[in-house]
Enzyme design. Structure first.
Site, short mmCIF file in Angstrom:
data_model
loop_
_atom_site.label_atom_id
_atom_site.label_comp_id
_atom_site.label_asym_id
_atom_site.label_seq_id
_atom_site.Cartn_x
_atom_site.Cartn_y
_atom_site.Cartn_z
CG ASP A 94 21.40 75.41 47.14
OD1 ASP A 94 20.53 75.45 48.02
OD2 ASP A 94 21.30 74.73 46.12
CG ASP A 267 27.56 71.72 43.49
OD1 ASP A 267 26.38 71.39 43.24
OD2 ASP A 267 28.01 72.86 43.22
CB CYS A 305 37.23 51.61 41.23
SG CYS A 305 36.11 52.55 42.29
CB CYS A 307 33.83 52.04 45.10
SG CYS A 307 33.14 51.20 43.65
CB CYS A 310 34.93 48.40 41.71
SG CYS A 310 34.28 49.62 40.54
CG HIS A 336 31.84 53.09 40.05
ND1 HIS A 336 33.16 52.74 40.23
CD2 HIS A 336 31.76 53.69 38.82
CE1 HIS A 336 33.86 53.10 39.16
NE2 HIS A 336 33.03 53.68 38.30
#
Length: 369
Positions: A94, A267, A305, A307, A310, A336
């Site tokens: 940015d 974002d 999930c 990930c 998890c 997660h």
């Protein structure tokens, strides 16, 4: 800008939602997509390898903060922000505008730029559109943002109109200062809650034929329904053949409704910030893992999930780490939460291709009131 292109591959028949691919020098970004925030060239508590496993494709870094520490010269000598943080996929920086304008008691604004006192060492810093672009050119991200004036919520129309005009003037100076063809410069639509100012800003920015466009100034204190009204009215006006980026938004309903309006990229600091406060995102809800009900809950956080968290740890273990103030808790929850938001936008993308977006995400399409 031959290194950049955007292709829309599928559209929703019932809304303006679309699925596309944004091509950059460091790879593709499949849209719609949530982008994790890595302010100081790192996503808090998560390694680049862990971040890649979440499914993240594009990561943000902050021009203002990297200018203050370690300085863009050091990042440039390291080979640019990608090499500096060991992230090989697309990146966005940015302009620093939002951070500078949030220093309301430490800065002064003129048509030339902004002068502010560094919160790190008290040094006076003068940031102009040209200087912002120079810093971002040195950092070397794929996408860089124009320097804009972000008016705070609650100011009158005259102040917002002046900031919108100044943002356009600064954008033209950013274009003149931009010196790298391997970086796409995105313009930012300002205009506060005034839809006519937003529409006029879009018209002026579209005439400049930039590689991409963002809606800014919608996460600076406005009520959710005001943000929604601005996004719904402004997004369809943006050029269809360019990527559209909604800055600072990352809640489920805000993203779904923005996608329905035609938005592509998002974002927000939500996933890592919630993790640092002991909360997990599960199915659209926020769970405080410090609650007593999780102390003896030996199931995974979310069985659906994929990930690392998890697949390997229980709710009870996460609760224990948080109660013990172990730093590992923040890493596991961040992994997660980022995965959850990335997967959420991936599911939306699949639904657009399958023609089921409106049906599958009906609960999130309810107007924000």
């Amino acid at each position: 800008m031959s290194n950049f292109s955007f292709q829309c591959q599928a559209r929703c028949c019932d809304t303006h939602a679309r699925a596309g691919t944004f091509y950059t020098p460091h790879g593709i970004v499949e849209t719609p997509r949530f982008m994790p925030v890595g302010t100081l060239a790192n996503v808090k508590t998560v390694t680049p390898a862990q971040l890649k496993e979440t499914g993240a494709q594009m990561v943000l870094a902050n021009t203002y903060h990297l200018h203050l520490q370690p300085g863009e010269d050091i990042v440039e000598r390291a080979g640019g922000v990608h090499r500096f943080m060991n992230w090989s996929q697309p990146m966005l920086t940015d302009s620093g505008g939002f951070q500078v304008f949030s220093l309301s008691e430490m800065r002064s604004i003129s048509d030339e730029g902004v002068t502010f006192r560094s919160p790190r060492d008290g040094q006076m810093i003068h940031l102009t559109p040209e200087r912002s672009i120079q810093i971002q050119n040195a950092l070397g991200a794929d996408v860089i943002m124009a320097f804009d004036e972000c008016p705070p919520s609650g100011v009158g129309r005259d102040a917002v109109e002046k900031a919108t005009d100044r943002t356009y003037d600064w954008l033209k100076r950013c274009i003149q200062a931009h010196g790298r063809s391997d970086q796409a410069l995105f313009g930012i639509v300002q205009g506060g809650e005034y839809l006519d100012l937003r529409a006029e800003a879009v018209r002026m920015l579209a005439d400049l034929d930039l590689p991409g466009y963002a809606i800014g100034g919608v996460s600076v204190g406005e009520a959710p329904e005001v943000i929604d009204r601005v996004v719904q009215a402004t997004t369809p006006l943006l050029p269809e053949n360019k990527p559209r980026y909604l800055m600072g938004v990352g809640t489920y309903r805000e993203m779904v409704r923005a996608i329905a309006a035609g938005m592509d990229l998002f974002d927000c600091v939500i996933p890592t910030r919630l993790a640092r406060h002991g909360s997990a995102l599960v199915g659209g809800d926020r769970w405080n893992l410090k609650n007593a009900r999780f102390r003896e809950d030996f199931t995974s956080l979310d069985e659906s999930c994929p990930c690392y968290t998890c697949q390997n740890f229980s709710r009870a273990y996460l609760s224990h780490l948080l109660r013990s103030q172990e730093l590992l808790a923040y890493t596991l929850l961040s992994i997660h939460n980022i995965t959850e938001l990335v997967r959420f936008t991936q599911r939306i993308r699949s639904a657009i291709f399958n023609g089921t977006f409106k049906q599958e995400f009906a609960q999130w399409l309810v107007p924000i009131e």
